[in-house]
Design a protein around this motif. Structure first.
Motif, PDB file in Angstrom:
ATOM      1  N   TYR A  43      46.392  32.064  38.191  1.00  0.00           N
ATOM      2  CA  TYR A  43      45.934  31.880  39.570  1.00  0.00           C
ATOM      3  C   TYR A  43      46.894  32.550  40.544  1.00  0.00           C
TER       4      TYR A  43
ATOM      5  N   GLN B 266      50.386  19.793  25.581  1.00  0.00           N
ATOM      6  CA  GLN B 266      49.345  20.817  25.490  1.00  0.00           C
ATOM      7  C   GLN B 266      48.695  21.057  26.847  1.00  0.00           C
ATOM      8  N   GLU B 267      48.372  19.981  27.553  1.00  0.00           N
ATOM      9  CA  GLU B 267      47.742  20.114  28.864  1.00  0.00           C
ATOM     10  C   GLU B 267      48.701  20.768  29.861  1.00  0.00           C
ATOM     11  N   SER B 268      49.994  20.436  29.765  1.00  0.00           N
ATOM     12  CA  SER B 268      50.995  21.051  30.652  1.00  0.00           C
ATOM     13  C   SER B 268      51.056  22.558  30.422  1.00  0.00           C
ATOM     14  N   LYS B 269      51.011  22.971  29.154  1.00  0.00           N
ATOM     15  CA  LYS B 269      51.041  24.400  28.832  1.00  0.00           C
ATOM     16  C   LYS B 269      49.792  25.096  29.373  1.00  0.00           C
ATOM     17  N   LYS B 270      48.637  24.441  29.219  1.00  0.00           N
ATOM     18  CA  LYS B 270      47.395  25.023  29.752  1.00  0.00           C
ATOM     19  C   LYS B 270      47.477  25.140  31.268  1.00  0.00           C
ATOM     20  N   LEU B 271      47.977  24.082  31.920  1.00  0.00           N
ATOM     21  CA  LEU B 271      48.096  24.087  33.376  1.00  0.00           C
ATOM     22  C   LEU B 271      49.050  25.186  33.837  1.00  0.00           C
ATOM     23  N   LEU B 272      50.160  25.342  33.139  1.00  0.00           N
ATOM     24  CA  LEU B 272      51.115  26.389  33.492  1.00  0.00           C
ATOM     25  C   LEU B 272      50.477  27.760  33.341  1.00  0.00           C
ATOM     26  N   SER B 273      49.743  27.959  32.265  1.00  0.00           N
ATOM     27  CA  SER B 273      49.068  29.233  32.032  1.00  0.00           C
ATOM     28  C   SER B 273      48.048  29.514  33.137  1.00  0.00           C
ATOM     29  N   ARG B 274      47.254  28.511  33.452  1.00  0.00           N
ATOM     30  CA  ARG B 274      46.239  28.688  34.504  1.00  0.00           C
ATOM     31  C   ARG B 274      46.887  28.909  35.866  1.00  0.00           C
ATOM     32  N   SER B 275      47.975  28.195  36.131  1.00  0.00           N
ATOM     33  CA  SER B 275      48.670  28.361  37.407  1.00  0.00           C
ATOM     34  C   SER B 275      49.232  29.774  37.532  1.00  0.00           C
ATOM     35  N   THR B 276      49.810  30.275  36.442  1.00  0.00           N
ATOM     36  CA  THR B 276      50.350  31.639  36.455  1.00  0.00           C
ATOM     37  C   THR B 276      49.231  32.647  36.692  1.00  0.00           C
TER      38      THR B 276
END
Length: 123
Positions: free
Chosen positions: A70, A58-68
């Motif tokens: 950004y 879940q955290e990886s998906k959130k991080l990927l979403s935020r990175s995209t």
């Protein structure tokens, strides 16, 4: 007497078999209890690991979403900065052009003043 000895022996054998059966059942129950305890302990560890893995996913998906998000925002900022840079570069070029025109106009003015002065002194 022999039959009594045989009967005693058979009774002893029967008691011995009963004791062995009782011990076997106790050992089997202990092994089952130990097995269940170990499985429960292992399952708890597996459950914890699975839960941690799920949270990491879940955290990886959130991080990927935020990175995209950004990266898109950074790209927009870069476009804006590049546009500003080009505008400032154009203004710099315009300033250089204005200075060149001003210098040329100064030279023309100086020439006109000399011509005017020379024609006034000839008259």
């Amino acid at each position: 007497m022999l039959s009594r000895l045989v009967k005693e022996h058979q009774d002893k054998q029967s008691r011995y078999k009963d004791q062995q059966e009782k011990r076997r059942k106790e050992a089997l129950a202990s092994v089952q209890k130990l097995t269940h305890t170990m499985v429960d302990g292992i399952n708890l560890g597996v459950e914890t690991a699975y839960e941690n893995q799920r949270k990491l996913d879940q955290e990886s998906k959130k991080l990927l979403s935020r990175s995209t998000k950004y990266m898109k925002q950074t790209s927009q900022w870069l476009s804006l900065v590049e546009g500003l840079h080009n505008t400032l570069k154009g203004l710099g070029d315009l300033e250089q052009w204005a200075k060149a025109i001003e210098a040329d106009m100064g030279a023309v003015l100086e020439t006109l003043e000399r011509v005017h002065k020379d024609s006034a002194s000839e008259t």
